[in-house]
Design an enzyme around this catalytic site. Structure first.
Site, PDB file in Angstrom:
ATOM      1  CE1 TYR A  73       3.141 -43.695  -9.669  1.00 45.63           C
ATOM      2  CE2 TYR A  73       3.770 -43.407 -11.962  1.00 45.63           C
ATOM      3  CZ  TYR A  73       4.025 -43.920 -10.704  1.00 45.63           C
ATOM      4  OH  TYR A  73       5.171 -44.648 -10.488  1.00 45.63           O
ATOM      5  CB  SER A  97       7.169 -37.806 -22.629  1.00 44.05           C
ATOM      6  OG  SER A  97       7.480 -39.143 -22.898  1.00 44.05           O
ATOM      7  CE1 TYR A 117       1.212 -38.419 -23.271  1.00 43.16           C
ATOM      8  CE2 TYR A 117       3.134 -39.632 -24.040  1.00 43.16           C
ATOM      9  CZ  TYR A 117       2.505 -38.860 -23.080  1.00 43.16           C
ATOM     10  OH  TYR A 117       3.189 -38.526 -21.933  1.00 43.16           O
ATOM     11  CE  LYS A 168       2.824 -35.183 -22.298  1.00 43.72           C
ATOM     12  NZ  LYS A 168       2.250 -34.317 -21.271  1.00 43.72           N
ATOM     13  CG  PHE A 180      14.211 -40.903 -19.482  1.00 42.09           C
ATOM     14  CD1 PHE A 180      14.380 -39.522 -19.370  1.00 42.09           C
ATOM     15  CD2 PHE A 180      14.717 -41.533 -20.593  1.00 42.09           C
ATOM     16  CE1 PHE A 180      15.052 -38.795 -20.360  1.00 42.09           C
ATOM     17  CE2 PHE A 180      15.401 -40.826 -21.570  1.00 42.09           C
ATOM     18  CZ  PHE A 180      15.561 -39.459 -21.461  1.00 42.09           C
ATOM     19  CG  ASN A 222       3.029 -47.652 -18.766  1.00 35.82           C
ATOM     20  OD1 ASN A 222       2.102 -46.916 -18.463  1.00 35.82           O
ATOM     21  ND2 ASN A 222       3.799 -47.417 -19.804  1.00 35.82           N
ATOM     22  CG  LEU A 223       7.877 -53.965 -17.455  1.00 31.21           C
ATOM     23  CD1 LEU A 223       7.366 -55.260 -18.078  1.00 31.21           C
ATOM     24  CD2 LEU A 223       9.361 -53.782 -17.770  1.00 31.21           C
TER      25      LEU A 223
END
Ligand code: NAD
Ligand code: WQD
Length: 336
Positions: A11, A124, A148, A152, A177, A198-199
């Site tokens: 992505y 992240s 996860y 990071k 973000f 995710n939203l």
């Protein structure tokens, strides 16, 4: 520059490849396609109108990576490849630690061996944990609630130590973000497998009728309307942030928040989506999702000061572009 982009079929990586090509760089993608499709590579070429080199390889495979460094003159690396599903990382911690940490070490080792001194890493905002907003790069990192997030924080530490030991090494740690939206052509975007975590992809699938309604996780947070607040950033702004980071990379370790600096609640995002696209998104409130924090948004001033980069696209553009991509995805499925 000749840039090796790991995870470039994914992505954020695919949008960044477009931005790199448009900025005059050449791109070599290394991706094992575990969470993406090879057709994304064709779409990058179509949008940018330029060729790229693609290798289907696993970045944890040190022999395959070393062969790339041996065969190409690589000037810099952007390391996107990684597993990113927070919930899955709790169920499969070993896969996450192995994939995300070993890939970082394999790349760093190849960089050292072949004298490649520029590396940009996908970190992240999750590394800030439950600090007080807005999150600033100088804050102490707090424990995250999942493996996860730990991968990071660990990758950041590993790369920082390598840069400390090797004064020729330049590293940019980019703390994203909440990336949303899609390329304005509608060709590239976020197409998660299964039910989205995710939203924004959940909202677009509800709008499409693929899912019945959005479940809003909690309406009793200490926020503007009780729902969670996040710093949503258009994926093309994020992509351009990588180009700025790469073009301005100097020796040592540099940490940048890539966000808009603006918090948006779940309900504000839903209403912005409905208005931008003239479509209804039914929703209901359910209990909080474990591990969620109330608010997460950036102090984005350092990237502006040092990289001359700020996010330009607003929440309306994010909603419009996400919906354009989702609709196009539907068209493609229907004509298959
Ligand atoms: P994505 O899953 O779409 O892209 C990751 C790509 O890496 C995929 O194409 C996948 O096939 C590839 N990949 C994974 N492991 C690999 C390996 N071992 N070898 C080769 N290729 C491999 O995810 P994305 O949203 O584009 O995220 C890119 C990076 O940004 C990730 O490191 C992610 O953790 C980080 N990030 C993402 C977000 C977000 O919300 N999307 C937020 C912060 C940070
Ligand atoms: C946003 C808001 C939810 C889905 C995650 C990772 C983070 C980073 C980005 C990689 C929250 C609410 C969501 C739904 C909802 N990824 N929500 N119903 O949790 O901020 O961040 O992605 O690094 O590490 O944790 O993003 O999109 O899941 O949630 O109400 O069906 O939407 O509670 O307030 P999040 P998200």
């Amino acid at each position: 520059m000749n840039i090796l982009v790991t995870g470039g079929a994914g992505y954020i990586g695919s949008h960044t490849c477009v931005a790199l090509l448009e900025a005059g760089h050449s791109v070599i993608i290394a991706d094992n396609l575990c969470n993406s499709k090879a057709e994304n590579v064709k779409k990058i070429i179509k949008i940018a109108g330029q060729e790229i080199t693609f290798y289907e390889i696993d970045v944890t495979d040190s022999q395959a990576i070393e062969a790339l460094f041996k065969n190409y003159k690589i000037d810099g690396v952007i390391h996107f490849a990684g597993l990113k599903a927070v919930g899955e990382s709790v169920e499969k911690p070993l896969s996450y630690y192995y994939n995300n940490i070993v890939s970082t070490m394999v790349l760093a080792k190849a960089c050292e061996k072949y004298n490649v001194n520029k590396l940009v890493f996908s970190s992240s905002a999750t590394v800030y944990g439950d600090n007080t907003v807005p999150f600033v790069e100088t804050m102490n990192l707090l424990p995250t609630t999942n493996p996860y997030g730990e991968t990071k924080a660990m990758s950041e530490r590993i790369l920082t130590d390598i840069a400390k030991a090797n004064p020729a090494f330049s590293v940019s740690l980019l703390r994203y973000f909440n990336p949303v939206g899609a390329h304005e052509s509608g060709l590239l975007g976020e197409a998660p497998n299964g039910v989205p975590n995710n939203l924004m992809p959940f909202v677009t699938q509800v709008a499409k009728g693929k899912l019945d309604k959005l479940r809003v996780f909690g309406n009793d947070y200490p926020t503007v309307d009780g729902t969670g607040v996040r710093d949503y950033i258009h994926v093309m702004d994020l992509a351009e942030g990588h180009v700025a980071a790469l073009n301005n990379l100097t020796k040592g370790v540099h940490i940048y928040n890539l966000g808009t600096g603006q918090g948006t609640s779940v309900l504000e995002l839903v209403h912005a989506f409905e208005e931008a696209n003239d479509i209804e998104v039914p929703y209901e409130f359910i209990e909080r999702r474990p591990g969620d924090i109330a608010s997460c948004y950036a102090d984005a001033s350092k990237a502006e000061r040092e990289l001359g980069w700020t996010a330009k696209r607003d929440i309306v553009a994010m909603c419009r572009d996400a919906w354009r991509f989702e609709k196009k995805l539907k068209d493609l499925v229907e004509t298959d």
